[in-house]
Scaffold this motif. Structure first.
Motif, mmCIF file in Angstrom:
data_model
loop_
_atom_site.group_PDB
_atom_site.id
_atom_site.type_symbol
_atom_site.label_atom_id
_atom_site.label_comp_id
_atom_site.label_asym_id
_atom_site.label_seq_id
_atom_site.Cartn_x
_atom_site.Cartn_y
_atom_site.Cartn_z
ATOM 1 N N LEU A 1 1.112 7.255 -6.742
ATOM 2 C CA LEU A 1 0.158 7.877 -7.335
ATOM 3 C C LEU A 1 0.019 9.218 -6.745
ATOM 4 O O LEU A 1 0.602 9.793 -6.896
ATOM 5 N N PHE A 2 0.966 9.331 -4.958
ATOM 6 C CA PHE A 2 1.235 11.035 -4.977
ATOM 7 C C PHE A 2 3.025 11.389 -5.271
ATOM 8 O O PHE A 2 3.427 12.486 -4.639
ATOM 9 N N HIS A 3 3.727 10.880 -6.430
ATOM 10 C CA HIS A 3 5.329 10.970 -6.316
ATOM 11 C C HIS A 3 5.729 11.173 -5.583
ATOM 12 O O HIS A 3 6.302 12.425 -5.616
ATOM 13 N N THR A 4 5.775 11.042 -4.956
ATOM 14 C CA THR A 4 6.538 10.927 -3.099
ATOM 15 C C THR A 4 7.560 9.598 -2.371
ATOM 16 O O THR A 4 6.806 8.522 -2.792
ATOM 17 N N GLU A 5 8.063 9.988 -1.560
ATOM 18 C CA GLU A 5 9.128 8.456 -1.342
ATOM 19 C C GLU A 5 8.518 8.315 -0.080
ATOM 20 O O GLU A 5 8.332 9.241 0.722
ATOM 21 N N MET A 6 8.345 6.890 -0.021
ATOM 22 C CA MET A 6 7.469 6.401 0.543
ATOM 23 C C MET A 6 8.545 5.148 1.705
ATOM 24 O O MET A 6 9.274 4.933 1.206
ATOM 25 N N PRO A 7 8.982 4.707 3.148
ATOM 26 C CA PRO A 7 9.553 4.053 3.725
ATOM 27 C C PRO A 7 8.836 2.791 3.534
ATOM 28 O O PRO A 7 7.743 1.892 2.933
ATOM 29 N N ILE B 1 1.020 -1.348 -0.047
ATOM 30 C CA ILE B 1 -0.237 -0.051 0.283
ATOM 31 C C ILE B 1 0.280 1.184 -0.021
ATOM 32 O O ILE B 1 0.474 2.287 -0.606
ATOM 33 N N LEU B 2 2.010 1.204 0.350
ATOM 34 C CA LEU B 2 2.855 2.268 0.742
ATOM 35 C C LEU B 2 3.784 2.482 -0.816
ATOM 36 O O LEU B 2 3.966 3.613 -1.174
ATOM 37 N N GLN B 3 4.084 1.986 -0.832
ATOM 38 C CA GLN B 3 4.934 1.887 -2.335
ATOM 39 C C GLN B 3 3.609 1.833 -3.173
ATOM 40 O O GLN B 3 4.447 3.113 -4.205
ATOM 41 N N ASN B 4 2.541 1.774 -2.848
ATOM 42 C CA ASN B 4 1.521 1.966 -4.312
ATOM 43 C C ASN B 4 0.997 3.515 -4.498
ATOM 44 O O ASN B 4 1.072 4.563 -5.410
ATOM 45 N N ALA B 5 1.387 3.875 -2.495
ATOM 46 C CA ALA B 5 0.578 5.298 -2.162
ATOM 47 C C ALA B 5 1.594 6.653 -2.633
ATOM 48 O O ALA B 5 1.754 7.438 -3.292
ATOM 49 N N GLY B 6 3.008 5.633 -2.931
ATOM 50 C CA GLY B 6 4.499 6.596 -3.307
ATOM 51 C C GLY B 6 3.989 6.779 -5.112
ATOM 52 O O GLY B 6 4.457 7.798 -5.069
#
Lengths: 342, 521
Positions: free
Chosen positions: B125-131, B118-123
């Motif tokens: 989607l929002f063009h942001t680096e997710m941990p 989920i984090l990876q896809n959210a990242g």
């Protein structure tokens, strides 16, 4: 239930249990026979037998370059010390550690010479044969149990129950008769280990017959990078050094001379390796004799001394080199502790 | 502790000895201790998750049972309410506990398995680096979570009474042969077997050993060799374009050999203890449609999904409303089919994501769901077309065609399983039809034995596949292989067993004992 019915049921149960036990015994006998007949007698069988039954003052450990490059008799001439070469291709620091545990269980070694091949520190030990080579020759005892517990328990069941699986049938089948004879009569005669390209000696030295340079096989070079080393190798090397230190056994590290072609092929990688091990052994206060950098002039790197580009010396050159190594050890009093103990 | 490892062999021998030496009443305690020892060997912290799942579902099920008992006692007391109303009232009161149990149990699985996805896809989607969180994925969590959920729902629906002994319930959740990769067990079928005494039975033992041997053959020899060549082909598809089709066929052998072989070993081990587990495979490559395939492959997952997701979904209020809307919009026939199609797609989406939190698996799940849904919708036109073409469903030719068609559909989806980019899979599918150079096999090294051994290794693999095929045909025809073997004289059985064992030991790849592919799910 009547007594007769009861006893009939009991007889039936006993019969069933008897048949099961008989079947399992028959299976076990066949499997033991297969292991005896198909698991070949290697020189490691002789090496382990020697160090676990006879006193040897100096143990030489390490890889195939050490096995073919250090003749204990030439090395220890004039010292009054006895030695045995228990190096073998595929001997990682973990194996050396348990071989040392075994030696300490059975005898009283007085010095250890360890052949450092940087390539061995880069990868994990491969599953299979190289483990069997050691484990199945170990006599029952603490060292064998610890070796299994530490390194073998997660390998597939064949490693424990069917060690012959690592040897192709086309090589083990023709040898069945001599394998069975050697195993059943506890025969350790080295004449069985003499081949067309090499000869095994009772002191563990493997003498390679000369090979013309044009017949050298392609080299196997593993570039060295400290950050990519498998950590367990340094961990076991450290354990081995600590074990020797606890038992007051001098530990001497040696890097065997390599052919000039090999050294020139990737000088940066070798330089990284020599620096890494020099620093490590300096920190450990262990003498380190590197015949490719500090002692590069002590022995020739010309290809005529070797049987391949990987640094395996031929027999005559190995004896010559062993004499030189012995002189260096003597001149620097590195074996004096061992001689005193003797 | 892999089932094919030395340490497991020793572990099993010791547990079997203890199991048959202790009095029958204590046998289940031996199994429980062995199961937890087995689990802790893999990871000690992971035991906490196993205990949590066990405790949560045990306690909530007990509470649900208590509510039901109180309701039925109350209604029996005054007799004022009809039984159906009482059950409905009890269910309504118990529902919060059932939801709590479900939420807690599934929540752990969801957090551990899907957070990073989920984090990876959210990242993205929002063009942001997710941990990327370093989360522990406990061994067998997907399997034991489904077992515990099944139990909880069975108690809630009144299919079974709640277990009163927490230790016995803990054994049901953790039984060591099946915790690694299933089969997903049902409480009603298992608990009695697990906790009742078992005397040593030679026939059971022999059957168990045969089953284990057959499983080891599939895992080590078939899957082992197939895996070596499949890996080489997919690692460098361009260099092996002439054998791309073999790449996916080898994957079929590898996956089926590994999973069904692992299940054979599991069932065989359980049988040594006198316990019969559910079958998980029934000659899946003889399936005549994708839905038939799923009735033959990973059967316990399929039946679990049917019982605990598909039926409740089909009978849910929302689906009823959707059905009514469809009937109004598309007529009676199609309107009746569309909700089933939708639930098929939802179920297979869940099957996909159950396997792994990745778009590859979601896509693979949806592929299966869409084909099944499409087949349902097209059933009538197909029937008419067959009538026109005079094709009888019972004809052997048609049956064979259906088997081949299903096999091709399954294999097409597996190209995507083995690659990281869909483009590579499409290219490989293309090469499978346009290029054929079997000699490329000779460039692939057979592990430590090098390329010289490759022809022999391929011959070994080929003979192994032929043996598997023959046995599968016999089983499909209803022949009980082990029954036939057990009718032979004991010495003959021993000789056959030893020869088979010798072949497995000698002709499997030298580094064959990898883990089980399905254990990672």
């Amino acid at each position: 239930m009547h007594n007769s019915e009861k006893s009939a049921a009991k007889r039936k149960r006993t019969g069933r249990a008897g048949r099961t036990i008989l079947s399992l015994t028959a299976v076990a006998v066949v499997l033991i026979f297969l292991n005896l007949a198909l698991y070949p007698c290697t020189f490691m069988r002789n090496d382990v037998h020697t160090i676990s039954t006879e006193q040897r003052d100096v143990l030489i450990m390490g890889t195939s370059c050490g096995k073919m490059g250090i003749d204990p008799d030439s090395l220890l001439t004039g010292t009054g010390l006895s030695g045995h070469n228990i190096c073998v291709g595929g001997e990682y620091p973990a194996d050396a550690y348990y071989l040392m545990e075994l030696a300490l269980e059975k005898q009283d070694p007085k010095a250890v010479i360890y052949d450092i091949d940087p390539g061995y520190f880069m990868g994990k030990k491969e599953v299979g044969n190289n483990y069997l080579l050691f484990y199945h020759e170990f006599p029952a005892g603490k060292a064998k149990l610890a070796y299994f517990q530490d390194l073998l328990k997660d390998h597939d069941f064949r490693t424990l129950f069917f060690p012959y699986y690592e040897y192709p049938l086309q090589t083990s089948l023709p040898r069945i008769k001599s394998t069975l004879y050697q195993r059943l009569t506890a025969n350790y005669d080295v004449s069985y280990l003499k081949g067309q390209i090499q000869e095994y000696h009772e002191n563990g030295f493997l003498e390679k017959y000369p090979v013309a340079q044009e017949n050298f096989p392609a080299p196997v070079h593993v570039p060295f990078a400290a950050e990519r080393m498998a950590p367990e190798n340094m961990e076991y090397l450290g354990k081995l050094i600590r074990l020797c230190r606890e038992k007051d056994i001098p530990f001497i590290a040696v890097s065997m001379p390599l052919p000039q072609t090999t050294l020139q092929a990737d000088p940066e990688s070798f330089e990284r390796a020599w620096t890494y091990f020099s620093d490590y052994f300096r920190d450990q206060q262990i003498p380190y004799l590197n015949f490719n950098r500090e002692l590069t002039q002590a022995y020739s790197h010309r290809e005529e001394h070797y049987v391949d580009y990987d640094g395996h010396l031929n027999g005559d050159s190995a004896r010559e080199f062993s004499g030189i190594l012995g002189s260096i050890l003597k001149n620097n009093n590195m074996l004096s502790g061992a001689a005193e103990k003797n | 502790m892999a089932f094919t490892s030395s340490v497991f062999a020793l572990f099993l021998i010791i547990i079997l000895l203890v199991y048959y030496l202790v009095p029958g009443k204590g046998q289940w305690i031996v199994l429980l201790a062995a199961s937890y020892a087995f689990y802790m060997y893999a990871s000690v912290p992971a035991v906490l998750f196993l205990l949590f799942s066990t405790a949560v579902t045990f306690l909530t099920a007990r509470k649900i049972q208590q509510i039901k008992n109180e309701e039925s006692a109350a209604s029996a007391g005054d007799g004022s309410l009809p039984v159906k109303t009482t059950t409905a009232q009890a269910k309504a009161k118990a529902r919060p506990y059932m939801l709590l149990g479900l939420l807690a149990d599934l929540g752990v699985l969801a957090v551990l398995k899907y957070t990073n996805f989920i984090l990876q896809n959210a990242g993205a989607l929002f063009h942001t680096e997710m941990p990327v969180l370093r989360l522990l994925l406990p061994l067998g969590i997907s399997y034991y979570t489904f077992q515990t959920i099944g139990y909880l729902l069975d108690v809630y629906w009144g299919r079974t009474a709640a277990e009163t002994n927490p230790a016995k319930y803990a054994l049901f959740v953790s039984f060591f042969p099946q915790i690694v990769q299933g089969p997903i067990g049902r409480y009603g079928k298992l608990i009695g077997q697990l906790t009742s005494p078992h005397a040593f039975a030679g026939k059971n033992f022999r059957y168990g050993l045969w089953r284990i041997l057959w499983g080891v053959f599939k895992v080590m020899l078939l899957s082992g060799w197939a895996g070596i060549y499949r890996e080489a082909i997919f690692a460098d598809p361009e260099a092996h374009s002439g054998i791309a089709v073999f790449g996916v066929l080898l994957y079929s052998v590898e996956l089926y050999g590994n999973f069904s072989g692992g299940i054979d070993i599991t069932i065989g081990i359980a049988q040594l203890f006198g316990i019969t587990l559910d079958e998980n495979f029934r000659q899946p490559f003889f399936a005549t449609s994708i839905s038939d395939f799923w009735r033959r492959w990973h059967i316990t997952l399929g039946t679990w999904m049917k019982d605990y997701v598909m039926y409740p979904l089909n009978f849910s209020k929302a689906m009823n409303r959707f059905g009514m809307w469809c009937r109004k919009k598309f007529g009676r026939k199609k309107g009746r089919l569309l909700p089933i199609c939708l639930s098929s797609i939802i179920v297979f989406f869940l099957v996909g994501i159950w396997h792994e939190a990745s778009w590859n698996y979601i896509g693979w799940g949806l592929y299966n769901g869409v084909i099944i849904a499409f087949s349902s919708l097209m059933a009538e036109p197909y029937r008419k077309a067959k009538e026109k073409l005079h094709i009888a469903d019972t004809s052997k030719g048609w049956h064979l065609f259906m088997i081949l068609r299903t096999f091709v559909l399954i294999n097409l989806s597996w190209y995507f399983d083995c690659v990281t980019h869909a483009g590579t899979a499409f290219r490989m599918i293309g090469w499978s039809f346009t290029q054929f150079r079997p000699s490329q096999f000779l460039q692939i090294s057979s592990g430590k034995l090098g390329t010289v051994y490759t022809p022999y290794a391929l011959l070994t693999l080929g003979l192994g596949v032929v043996l598997l095929f023959v046995i599968s045909v016999l089983r499909e025809q209803g022949t009980g292989i082990r029954d036939s073997l057990s009718r032979m004289a004991l010495p003959v059985q021993i000789v056959i067993g030893l020869v088979f064992l010798f072949c497995i030991v000698s002709f499997s790849p030298m580094a064959a004992a990898g883990g089980f592919i399905y254990a990672q799910f």
